[in-house]
Structure formats: C-alpha cells, structure tokens
Design a protein around this motif. Sequence first.
Motif, PDB file in Angstrom:
ATOM      1  N   GLU A 171     -15.337 -11.517 -45.842  1.00  0.00           N
ATOM      2  CA  GLU A 171     -15.647 -13.145 -45.097  1.00  0.00           C
ATOM      3  C   GLU A 171     -14.843 -13.884 -46.734  1.00  0.00           C
ATOM      4  OE1 GLU A 171     -17.160  -9.881 -45.513  1.00  0.00           O
ATOM      5  OE2 GLU A 171     -16.431  -8.838 -43.371  1.00  0.00           O
ATOM      6  N   ASN A 172     -15.044 -14.273 -47.751  1.00  0.00           N
ATOM      7  CA  ASN A 172     -15.605 -14.728 -48.675  1.00  0.00           C
ATOM      8  C   ASN A 172     -13.233 -14.542 -49.505  1.00  0.00           C
ATOM      9  OD1 ASN A 172     -15.838 -16.579 -50.277  1.00  0.00           O
ATOM     10  ND2 ASN A 172     -17.129 -16.461 -50.953  1.00  0.00           N
ATOM     11  N   PRO A 173     -12.863 -14.591 -48.961  1.00  0.00           N
ATOM     12  CA  PRO A 173     -11.976 -14.253 -49.758  1.00  0.00           C
ATOM     13  C   PRO A 173     -11.226 -15.188 -50.696  1.00  0.00           C
ATOM     14  CG  PRO A 173     -10.479 -15.287 -47.246  1.00  0.00           C
ATOM     15  CD  PRO A 173     -12.367 -14.994 -47.543  1.00  0.00           C
ATOM     16  N   ARG A 174     -11.685 -16.275 -50.630  1.00  0.00           N
ATOM     17  CA  ARG A 174     -10.647 -17.495 -51.625  1.00  0.00           C
ATOM     18  C   ARG A 174      -9.762 -17.122 -53.372  1.00  0.00           C
ATOM     19  NH1 ARG A 174     -10.289 -22.825 -50.726  1.00  0.00           N
ATOM     20  NH2 ARG A 174      -9.303 -23.484 -53.114  1.00  0.00           N
ATOM     21  N   LEU A 175     -11.481 -16.607 -53.429  1.00  0.00           N
ATOM     22  CA  LEU A 175     -10.786 -15.948 -55.062  1.00  0.00           C
ATOM     23  C   LEU A 175      -9.685 -14.532 -54.953  1.00  0.00           C
ATOM     24  CD1 LEU A 175     -11.345 -15.821 -57.595  1.00  0.00           C
ATOM     25  CD2 LEU A 175     -12.778 -13.799 -58.180  1.00  0.00           C
ATOM     26  N   ALA A 176      -9.513 -13.915 -54.027  1.00  0.00           N
ATOM     27  CA  ALA A 176      -8.133 -12.703 -54.059  1.00  0.00           C
ATOM     28  C   ALA A 176      -6.962 -14.056 -53.480  1.00  0.00           C
ATOM     29  CB  ALA A 176      -8.590 -12.227 -52.640  1.00  0.00           C
ATOM     30  N   TYR A 177      -6.976 -14.824 -52.742  1.00  0.00           N
ATOM     31  CA  TYR A 177      -6.378 -16.214 -52.861  1.00  0.00           C
ATOM     32  C   TYR A 177      -5.406 -16.621 -53.686  1.00  0.00           C
ATOM     33  CZ  TYR A 177      -7.455 -15.625 -47.734  1.00  0.00           C
ATOM     34  OH  TYR A 177      -7.625 -15.476 -46.348  1.00  0.00           O
ATOM     35  N   GLU A 178      -6.635 -16.904 -54.442  1.00  0.00           N
ATOM     36  CA  GLU A 178      -6.210 -17.643 -56.169  1.00  0.00           C
ATOM     37  C   GLU A 178      -6.053 -16.994 -56.471  1.00  0.00           C
ATOM     38  OE1 GLU A 178     -10.308 -19.600 -56.588  1.00  0.00           O
ATOM     39  OE2 GLU A 178      -9.508 -21.299 -55.056  1.00  0.00           O
ATOM     40  N   ARG A 179      -5.841 -15.916 -56.968  1.00  0.00           N
ATOM     41  CA  ARG A 179      -5.579 -14.695 -58.176  1.00  0.00           C
ATOM     42  C   ARG A 179      -3.885 -14.313 -57.976  1.00  0.00           C
ATOM     43  NH1 ARG A 179     -10.358 -10.676 -60.430  1.00  0.00           N
ATOM     44  NH2 ARG A 179     -11.524 -12.644 -61.576  1.00  0.00           N
ATOM     45  N   PHE A 180      -3.971 -13.850 -56.745  1.00  0.00           N
ATOM     46  CA  PHE A 180      -2.334 -13.775 -55.755  1.00  0.00           C
ATOM     47  C   PHE A 180      -1.204 -15.026 -55.919  1.00  0.00           C
ATOM     48  CE2 PHE A 180       1.351 -13.233 -53.324  1.00  0.00           C
ATOM     49  CZ  PHE A 180       1.293 -11.904 -53.070  1.00  0.00           C
ATOM     50  N   LEU A 181      -2.331 -16.470 -56.117  1.00  0.00           N
ATOM     51  CA  LEU A 181      -1.118 -17.076 -55.571  1.00  0.00           C
ATOM     52  C   LEU A 181      -0.845 -17.921 -58.000  1.00  0.00           C
ATOM     53  CD1 LEU A 181      -2.863 -19.701 -53.473  1.00  0.00           C
ATOM     54  CD2 LEU A 181      -0.650 -18.376 -53.365  1.00  0.00           C
ATOM     55  N   ASP A 182      -1.552 -17.099 -58.376  1.00  0.00           N
ATOM     56  CA  ASP A 182      -1.737 -17.001 -59.852  1.00  0.00           C
ATOM     57  C   ASP A 182      -0.514 -15.778 -59.921  1.00  0.00           C
ATOM     58  OD1 ASP A 182      -3.863 -19.323 -59.863  1.00  0.00           O
ATOM     59  OD2 ASP A 182      -5.207 -17.748 -60.993  1.00  0.00           O
ATOM     60  N   ALA A 183      -0.294 -15.225 -59.717  1.00  0.00           N
ATOM     61  CA  ALA A 183       0.483 -13.366 -59.488  1.00  0.00           C
ATOM     62  C   ALA A 183       1.408 -14.545 -59.481  1.00  0.00           C
ATOM     63  CB  ALA A 183      -0.549 -12.525 -59.593  1.00  0.00           C
ATOM     64  N   VAL A 184       1.938 -14.985 -58.343  1.00  0.00           N
ATOM     65  CA  VAL A 184       3.116 -15.282 -57.394  1.00  0.00           C
ATOM     66  C   VAL A 184       3.681 -16.627 -58.840  1.00  0.00           C
ATOM     67  CG1 VAL A 184       3.978 -16.744 -55.625  1.00  0.00           C
ATOM     68  CG2 VAL A 184       2.936 -15.431 -54.852  1.00  0.00           C
ATOM     69  N   ARG A 185       2.739 -17.305 -58.891  1.00  0.00           N
ATOM     70  CA  ARG A 185       2.876 -19.223 -59.977  1.00  0.00           C
ATOM     71  C   ARG A 185       3.692 -18.105 -61.501  1.00  0.00           C
ATOM     72  NH1 ARG A 185      -2.321 -20.581 -58.682  1.00  0.00           N
ATOM     73  NH2 ARG A 185      -1.437 -22.174 -57.224  1.00  0.00           N
ATOM     74  N   LEU A 186       2.961 -17.172 -62.558  1.00  0.00           N
ATOM     75  CA  LEU A 186       3.233 -15.943 -63.260  1.00  0.00           C
ATOM     76  C   LEU A 186       4.737 -15.536 -62.675  1.00  0.00           C
ATOM     77  CD1 LEU A 186       2.431 -15.383 -66.070  1.00  0.00           C
ATOM     78  CD2 LEU A 186       1.864 -13.141 -64.912  1.00  0.00           C
ATOM     79  N   ALA A 187       4.577 -14.875 -61.762  1.00  0.00           N
ATOM     80  CA  ALA A 187       6.607 -14.353 -61.735  1.00  0.00           C
ATOM     81  C   ALA A 187       7.394 -15.759 -61.720  1.00  0.00           C
ATOM     82  CB  ALA A 187       6.637 -13.916 -60.292  1.00  0.00           C
ATOM     83  N   VAL A 188       7.127 -16.548 -61.351  1.00  0.00           N
ATOM     84  CA  VAL A 188       7.953 -18.110 -61.030  1.00  0.00           C
ATOM     85  C   VAL A 188       8.602 -18.271 -62.693  1.00  0.00           C
ATOM     86  CG1 VAL A 188       8.476 -20.400 -60.464  1.00  0.00           C
ATOM     87  CG2 VAL A 188       7.557 -18.498 -58.795  1.00  0.00           C
ATOM     88  N   GLU A 189       7.274 -18.193 -63.379  1.00  0.00           N
ATOM     89  CA  GLU A 189       7.270 -18.693 -64.612  1.00  0.00           C
ATOM     90  C   GLU A 189       8.344 -17.743 -65.641  1.00  0.00           C
ATOM     91  OE1 GLU A 189       7.418 -20.891 -67.722  1.00  0.00           O
ATOM     92  OE2 GLU A 189       6.519 -21.718 -65.927  1.00  0.00           O
ATOM     93  N   LEU A 190       8.192 -16.275 -65.303  1.00  0.00           N
ATOM     94  CA  LEU A 190       8.365 -15.173 -65.862  1.00  0.00           C
ATOM     95  C   LEU A 190       9.695 -14.965 -65.751  1.00  0.00           C
ATOM     96  CD1 LEU A 190       8.597 -12.926 -67.549  1.00  0.00           C
ATOM     97  CD2 LEU A 190       7.845 -11.636 -65.802  1.00  0.00           C
ATOM     98  N   ALA A 191      10.359 -15.816 -64.369  1.00  0.00           N
ATOM     99  CA  ALA A 191      12.194 -14.970 -64.113  1.00  0.00           C
ATOM    100  C   ALA A 191      12.646 -16.525 -64.571  1.00  0.00           C
ATOM    101  CB  ALA A 191      12.198 -15.932 -62.342  1.00  0.00           C
ATOM    102  N   TYR A 192      12.366 -17.592 -65.101  1.00  0.00           N
ATOM    103  CA  TYR A 192      12.849 -18.597 -65.704  1.00  0.00           C
ATOM    104  C   TYR A 192      12.320 -18.701 -67.376  1.00  0.00           C
ATOM    105  CZ  TYR A 192      13.882 -24.230 -66.874  1.00  0.00           C
ATOM    106  OH  TYR A 192      14.579 -24.312 -67.369  1.00  0.00           O
ATOM    107  N   THR A 193      11.516 -18.095 -67.753  1.00  0.00           N
ATOM    108  CA  THR A 193      11.912 -17.860 -69.240  1.00  0.00           C
ATOM    109  C   THR A 193      12.687 -17.363 -69.678  1.00  0.00           C
ATOM    110  OG1 THR A 193       9.718 -17.040 -68.978  1.00  0.00           O
ATOM    111  CG2 THR A 193       9.374 -19.533 -69.730  1.00  0.00           C
ATOM    112  N   ARG A 194      12.334 -15.824 -68.978  1.00  0.00           N
ATOM    113  CA  ARG A 194      13.114 -14.673 -69.129  1.00  0.00           C
ATOM    114  C   ARG A 194      14.058 -14.529 -69.140  1.00  0.00           C
ATOM    115  NH1 ARG A 194      10.765  -9.448 -66.856  1.00  0.00           N
ATOM    116  NH2 ARG A 194      12.067 -10.269 -65.416  1.00  0.00           N
ATOM    117  N   ASP A 195      14.927 -14.416 -68.063  1.00  0.00           N
ATOM    118  CA  ASP A 195      16.082 -14.821 -67.296  1.00  0.00           C
ATOM    119  C   ASP A 195      16.912 -15.735 -66.786  1.00  0.00           C
ATOM    120  OD1 ASP A 195      15.488 -12.244 -67.204  1.00  0.00           O
ATOM    121  OD2 ASP A 195      14.647 -12.054 -65.267  1.00  0.00           O
TER     122      ASP A 195
END
Length: 94
Positions: free
Chosen positions: A14-38
């Motif tokens: 009923e109140n999923p926004r925090l899950a959305y935000e945390r998932f989007l943070d994980a996506v951003r982290l994956a993007v940053e990791l792909a760039y800085t590591r690889d």
Amino acid sequence: QISLEGWWGSATPENPRLAYERFLDAVRLAVELAYTRDGDAVGLYAAQADGEIRKAVSFMVDFLRAATRRDKLMPRWWNPQHDIAMFRLAFDEK
C-alpha cells in the motif's frame, strides 16, 4: 544465507515508495560500479553519452529482470504493477 527482509524498510504494497527508491539506488550503484570498475558506460551514463534514454530504460529492465528472478530478493508483495510505478518514478520529468 543473508536475509533481505528488512532491506526494504517500511515499504508495503500500500505504501511502496521506499522500496522503489531503494531499488533505484541499487540500479544507480550498479551503473556507477560498471563505470568505475570496468569503464563501461551503461544505464544513464550510456544515455547521456549518446542522448538515447532507451539505453537507460533497457539497463533498468535487465536489472529488474535479474532481481525478480533471484529467489527472495524482491519483496514478497512485488508484482508487475509495482514495476510500472517504479519506472514512472524513475523517469518522471519533474
């Protein structure tokens, strides 16, 4: 085995926004990791490099597919309607 039960915080169906935000943070982290590591420009970095937002959308779709295939990674209540709502939040022009 690591429990991710509390990682989604107080998010509920009923109140999923925090899950959305945390998932989007994980996506951003994956993007940053792909760039800085690889040195790979994926997601928004790839979209910014050539102006094609579809690359960001494609990366996020793939990331979400991988997450939903993993057992017990996403909240138990997650369903395709939450996919749509999260994408709207991620790509809202505001």
